[in-house]
Design a protein around this motif. Structure first.
Motif, PDB file in Angstrom:
ATOM      1  N   LYS A  87       3.853 -10.423  16.727  1.00 44.32           N
ATOM      2  CA  LYS A  87       3.577  -8.937  17.389  1.00 44.32           C
ATOM      3  C   LYS A  87       3.806  -7.793  16.430  1.00 44.32           C
ATOM      4  O   LYS A  87       3.252  -6.715  16.330  1.00 44.32           O
ATOM      5  N   GLU A  88       4.870  -7.923  15.782  1.00 47.05           N
ATOM      6  CA  GLU A  88       5.441  -6.805  14.915  1.00 47.05           C
ATOM      7  C   GLU A  88       4.475  -6.645  13.730  1.00 47.05           C
ATOM      8  O   GLU A  88       4.183  -5.824  13.259  1.00 47.05           O
ATOM      9  N   ASN A  89       4.276  -7.883  13.066  1.00 51.70           N
ATOM     10  CA  ASN A  89       3.094  -7.989  12.116  1.00 51.70           C
ATOM     11  C   ASN A  89       1.563  -7.495  12.687  1.00 51.70           C
ATOM     12  O   ASN A  89       1.083  -6.727  11.801  1.00 51.70           O
TER      13      ASN A  89
ATOM     14  N   ILE B  96      -4.148  -0.088  -0.067  1.00 49.38           N
ATOM     15  CA  ILE B  96      -2.856   0.119   1.018  1.00 49.38           C
ATOM     16  C   ILE B  96      -1.585   0.714   0.530  1.00 49.38           C
ATOM     17  O   ILE B  96      -1.036   0.544  -0.792  1.00 49.38           O
ATOM     18  N   GLY B  97      -1.371   1.714   1.193  1.00 49.67           N
ATOM     19  CA  GLY B  97      -0.208   2.361   0.873  1.00 49.67           C
ATOM     20  C   GLY B  97       0.328   3.449   1.781  1.00 49.67           C
ATOM     21  O   GLY B  97      -0.507   4.343   2.268  1.00 49.67           O
TER      22      GLY B  97
ATOM     23  N   GLU C   9       7.994   1.788  -7.992  1.00 46.32           N
ATOM     24  CA  GLU C   9       8.251   3.285  -7.723  1.00 46.32           C
ATOM     25  C   GLU C   9       7.758   3.494  -6.193  1.00 46.32           C
ATOM     26  O   GLU C   9       7.786   4.522  -5.793  1.00 46.32           O
ATOM     27  N   ARG C  10       7.126   2.729  -5.466  1.00 42.14           N
ATOM     28  CA  ARG C  10       6.780   2.650  -4.278  1.00 42.14           C
ATOM     29  C   ARG C  10       7.036   1.710  -3.229  1.00 42.14           C
ATOM     30  O   ARG C  10       6.186   1.362  -2.809  1.00 42.14           O
ATOM     31  N   LEU C  11       8.421   1.379  -3.128  1.00 40.54           N
ATOM     32  CA  LEU C  11       8.802   0.517  -2.439  1.00 40.54           C
ATOM     33  C   LEU C  11       8.344   0.398  -0.910  1.00 40.54           C
ATOM     34  O   LEU C  11       8.198  -0.589  -0.058  1.00 40.54           O
ATOM     35  N   GLU C  12       8.063   1.570  -0.420  1.00 37.52           N
ATOM     36  CA  GLU C  12       7.811   1.738   0.975  1.00 37.52           C
ATOM     37  C   GLU C  12       6.480   1.177   1.208  1.00 37.52           C
ATOM     38  O   GLU C  12       6.103   0.716   2.581  1.00 37.52           O
ATOM     39  N   ASP C  13       5.588   0.852   0.118  1.00 31.41           N
ATOM     40  CA  ASP C  13       4.308   0.073   0.289  1.00 31.41           C
ATOM     41  C   ASP C  13       4.423  -1.166   0.387  1.00 31.41           C
ATOM     42  O   ASP C  13       3.426  -2.102   0.754  1.00 31.41           O
ATOM     43  N   ILE C  14       5.692  -1.842   0.319  1.00 32.15           N
ATOM     44  CA  ILE C  14       5.712  -3.382   0.151  1.00 32.15           C
ATOM     45  C   ILE C  14       5.400  -3.967   1.615  1.00 32.15           C
ATOM     46  O   ILE C  14       4.504  -4.921   1.768  1.00 32.15           O
ATOM     47  N   ARG C  15       6.081  -3.614   2.660  1.00 35.55           N
ATOM     48  CA  ARG C  15       5.488  -3.902   3.830  1.00 35.55           C
ATOM     49  C   ARG C  15       4.170  -4.017   4.353  1.00 35.55           C
ATOM     50  O   ARG C  15       3.578  -5.109   4.766  1.00 35.55           O
ATOM     51  N   PRO C  16       3.472  -2.773   4.409  1.00 33.20           N
ATOM     52  CA  PRO C  16       2.099  -2.917   4.748  1.00 33.20           C
ATOM     53  C   PRO C  16       1.243  -3.811   3.824  1.00 33.20           C
ATOM     54  O   PRO C  16       0.348  -4.129   4.038  1.00 33.20           O
ATOM     55  N   LEU C  17       1.699  -3.820   2.575  1.00 35.97           N
ATOM     56  CA  LEU C  17       0.997  -4.523   1.385  1.00 35.97           C
ATOM     57  C   LEU C  17       1.000  -6.234   1.901  1.00 35.97           C
ATOM     58  O   LEU C  17       0.160  -6.856   1.899  1.00 35.97           O
ATOM     59  N   VAL C  18       2.447  -6.509   2.184  1.00 32.69           N
ATOM     60  CA  VAL C  18       2.653  -7.851   2.782  1.00 32.69           C
ATOM     61  C   VAL C  18       1.783  -8.233   3.786  1.00 32.69           C
ATOM     62  O   VAL C  18       1.392  -9.220   3.950  1.00 32.69           O
ATOM     63  N   SER C  19       1.798  -7.287   4.798  1.00 31.66           N
ATOM     64  CA  SER C  19       1.021  -7.384   5.854  1.00 31.66           C
ATOM     65  C   SER C  19      -0.506  -7.732   5.780  1.00 31.66           C
ATOM     66  O   SER C  19      -0.982  -8.829   6.580  1.00 31.66           O
ATOM     67  N   HIS C  20      -0.858  -6.790   4.850  1.00 29.37           N
ATOM     68  CA  HIS C  20      -2.342  -6.834   4.608  1.00 29.37           C
ATOM     69  C   HIS C  20      -2.887  -8.221   4.084  1.00 29.37           C
ATOM     70  O   HIS C  20      -4.028  -8.740   4.410  1.00 29.37           O
ATOM     71  N   PHE C  21      -1.834  -8.554   3.151  1.00 30.33           N
ATOM     72  CA  PHE C  21      -2.164  -9.993   2.128  1.00 30.33           C
ATOM     73  C   PHE C  21      -2.240 -11.215   3.047  1.00 30.33           C
ATOM     74  O   PHE C  21      -2.878 -12.257   3.113  1.00 30.33           O
TER      75      PHE C  21
ATOM     76  N   VAL D 228       0.880  -4.689  -7.774  1.00 31.14           N
ATOM     77  CA  VAL D 228       0.408  -5.318  -6.533  1.00 31.14           C
ATOM     78  C   VAL D 228      -0.213  -6.596  -6.685  1.00 31.14           C
ATOM     79  O   VAL D 228      -0.281  -7.368  -5.737  1.00 31.14           O
ATOM     80  N   ARG D 229      -0.754  -6.814  -7.926  1.00 34.98           N
ATOM     81  CA  ARG D 229      -1.711  -8.022  -8.089  1.00 34.98           C
ATOM     82  C   ARG D 229      -0.605  -9.149  -8.171  1.00 34.98           C
ATOM     83  O   ARG D 229      -0.938 -10.048  -7.589  1.00 34.98           O
ATOM     84  N   GLU D 230       0.651  -8.759  -8.632  1.00 32.81           N
ATOM     85  CA  GLU D 230       1.567 -10.060  -8.638  1.00 32.81           C
ATOM     86  C   GLU D 230       2.027 -10.196  -7.157  1.00 32.81           C
ATOM     87  O   GLU D 230       2.258 -11.459  -7.062  1.00 32.81           O
ATOM     88  N   LEU D 231       2.350  -9.298  -6.441  1.00 31.59           N
ATOM     89  CA  LEU D 231       2.610  -9.377  -4.883  1.00 31.59           C
ATOM     90  C   LEU D 231       1.484 -10.220  -4.370  1.00 31.59           C
ATOM     91  O   LEU D 231       1.695 -11.231  -3.534  1.00 31.59           O
ATOM     92  N   GLU D 232       0.307  -9.879  -4.425  1.00 28.68           N
ATOM     93  CA  GLU D 232      -0.890 -10.797  -3.678  1.00 28.68           C
ATOM     94  C   GLU D 232      -0.803 -12.128  -4.157  1.00 28.68           C
ATOM     95  O   GLU D 232      -0.989 -13.076  -3.529  1.00 28.68           O
ATOM     96  N   ASN D 233      -0.523 -12.398  -5.315  1.00 30.26           N
ATOM     97  CA  ASN D 233      -0.552 -13.660  -5.929  1.00 30.26           C
ATOM     98  C   ASN D 233       0.576 -14.515  -5.400  1.00 30.26           C
ATOM     99  O   ASN D 233       0.319 -15.831  -4.832  1.00 30.26           O
ATOM    100  N   VAL D 234       1.751 -13.957  -5.254  1.00 31.50           N
ATOM    101  CA  VAL D 234       2.964 -14.576  -4.754  1.00 31.50           C
ATOM    102  C   VAL D 234       2.606 -14.801  -3.131  1.00 31.50           C
ATOM    103  O   VAL D 234       3.052 -15.712  -2.782  1.00 31.50           O
ATOM    104  N   ILE D 235       2.135 -13.734  -2.610  1.00 29.52           N
ATOM    105  CA  ILE D 235       1.756 -13.967  -0.986  1.00 29.52           C
ATOM    106  C   ILE D 235       0.846 -15.175  -0.724  1.00 29.52           C
ATOM    107  O   ILE D 235       1.021 -16.110   0.084  1.00 29.52           O
ATOM    108  N   GLU D 236      -0.306 -15.221  -1.630  1.00 29.64           N
ATOM    109  CA  GLU D 236      -1.299 -16.165  -1.391  1.00 29.64           C
ATOM    110  C   GLU D 236      -0.675 -17.580  -1.745  1.00 29.64           C
ATOM    111  O   GLU D 236      -0.892 -18.639  -0.789  1.00 29.64           O
TER     112      GLU D 236
END
Length: 461
Positions: free
Chosen positions: A124-126, A143-144, A315-327, A361-369
């Motif tokens: 539900k949180e996600n 996303i950001g 430099e924009r760590l606030e965007d990690i959670r929404p990016l993770v949720s999106h991916f 962001v591309r690296e984060l996306e690859n890690v999540i995938e």
């Protein structure tokens, strides 16, 4: 407090189960048939359904199928007697969280319920975060929620309707092409072509032909006239990625296009008019390239009409959670994983916040995938992450600056102070975020800031 819906045609059983679960800290609702439980679900927020398998009118399997059509994530635990174990296995195949045999131990039941409810809480949180991402933090797949990205969105909205040339600057993996596409789809040219060219992917000769086209017989192999990307993008948008890689000769030709809005095909003599909006991108500092003499100053000013700078992910760590949720939403759906991945473990999130993300962001996306493919559970664990990523992330957690002759208490104090300073920097001095990174409360962080006399450091940052 989570709510459990208990469904059983034996009223005494629902009363007993209600007492057990309420003692364990849950709220309960009861129903004595499948149709009655569906009516309750339509009117109430429920976090788990505990249902008997064998009931008149609608059995547990039929009820499970109806529930999953309404909310595929809502956990359902089946209660069954020994004679209907095969049915319980069928229920698991159709999406039940688990089954439990009657008569069962109360502690075991509470354990199962706690696990299922905890999983659903993360789901539900996600789900809520994903909805927030779509409603508040997304702009055409960018996303950001950080201030830097909100500023980027604002510039896109202002600039998109115009035909001004835009120069997008940022490190590899920050999303430069996404910004270019957002500019295009929000412009009057949105129904015309969007043509992208990577200037670093081709040799100078091939790139010239690719951009400007060529006439028949212009060179060996030119058996017919071919339009270049400028002509293909006519009335639309041409996106030149890695424009800092252009040779000086091609820079001269590009400058002419921007000045005169005409091109000449390779081997041709007749000017061809083009009506394009040019968007360029680079991971280099073109000002530094101009100073080195490898990029024309006049072309730089022609390109730099509207600059957009994309900050690196660190430099924009606030965007990690929404990016993770999106991916997670994107790749769980694409990969059709079983069980569906719905979130990440807190330790994974901590590593994500600590890591420097050189690939952005591309690296984060690859890690999540990769993690979604590897994860056997609904929640991504550290063991699902690439080993080299985990090793690199852990290497950033080292304790530095400790004097060799320091005693234990001095050492602990120094480490604590350094960790607080590092967390404040990573959180852009937002104390609530820094406290979250450190795993402590905001009031506790405030006390430590006073203890180590860091207020002046914060004010003078």
């Amino acid at each position: 407090m989570e709510t459990i819906l208990i469904v059983d045609d034996e009223k005494n059983y629902t009363l007993i189960l209600s007492a057990v679960l309420e003692d364990a800290g849950f709220e309960t609702l009861t129903a004595n048939s499948g149709p009655e439980s569906l009516d309750i679900l339509s009117r109430s927020d429920v976090d788990l359904v505990l249902t008997d398998m064998k009931m008149p009118a609608m059995d547990g399997i039929a009820l499970l199928e109806c529930i999953k059509k309404q909310d595929s994530d809502l956990p359902v635990i089946m209660m069954t007697a020994h004679g209907t174990v095969e049915k319980a296995v069928e229920a698991m195949q159709k999406g039940a969280y688990t089954y439990i045999l009657k008569p069962f131990d109360n502690e075991q039941l509470v354990l199962y319920v706690n696990k299922a409810v905890s999983m659903y809480r993360v789901v539900k949180e996600n789900r809520e975060l994903r909805s927030a991402v779509e409603d508040r933090y997304s702009f055409h797949n960018i996303i950001g929620k950080s201030k830097a990205m909100r500023n980027v969105f604002q510039v896109i909205r202002k600039v998109a309707p115009a035909s001004a040339t835009v120069l997008i600057q940022g490190a590899s993996g920050t999303g430069k092409e996404l910004v270019a596409r957002a500019l295009h789809v929000n412009s009057p040219r949105k129904d015309k072509p969007f043509v992208a060219v990577n200037c670093s992917a081709l040799t100078e000769t091939l790139l010239e032909s690719e951009l400007f086209g060529h006439e028949k017989g212009a060179f060996t192999g030119a058996v017919s006239m071919k339009k270049g990307r400028f002509e293909i993008a006519d009335s639309g948008t041409l996106f030149l990625d890695e424009i800092g890689e252009l040779s000086l000769d091609l820079q001269v030709k590009l400058l002419r296009v921007l000045q005169e809005r005409v091109i000449e095909r390779v081997g041709g003599v007749k000017p061809v008019s083009v009506n394009i909006r040019l968007i360029a991108a680079t991971n280099k500092s073109l000002k530094e390239e101009v100073a080195r003499g490898s990029f024309r100053e006049d072309l730089f000013y022609r390109l730099n009409v509207v600059p957009i700078t994309l900050p690196p992910l660190r430099e924009r760590l606030e965007d990690i959670r929404p990016l993770v949720s999106h991916f997670i939403g994107k790749y769980s759906e694409e990969r059709n994983t079983e069980p569906p991945v719905t979130g990440i473990d807190r330790e994974v999130e901590r590593l994500f916040y600590e890591y420097d993300w050189p690939g952005n962001v591309r690296e984060l996306e690859n890690v999540i995938e990769r993690a979604i493919v590897m994860s056997p559970e609904a929640i991504v664990q550290v063991s699902d992450l690439p080993k080299d990523f985990v090793d690199n992330a852990h290497s950033t957690l080292h304790m530095d600056g400790i004097p060799l002759d320091a005693n234990l208490y001095d050492t602990l104090a120094l480490v604590e102070r350094n960790m607080i300073i590092r967390a404040l920097k990573k959180a852009n001095y937002v104390q609530a975020h820094a406290a979250e990174l450190l795993g402590i409360g905001k009031s506790g962080l405030n006390q430590k800031i006073k203890k180590y006399k860091l207020l002046e450091k914060i004010k003078g940052r």
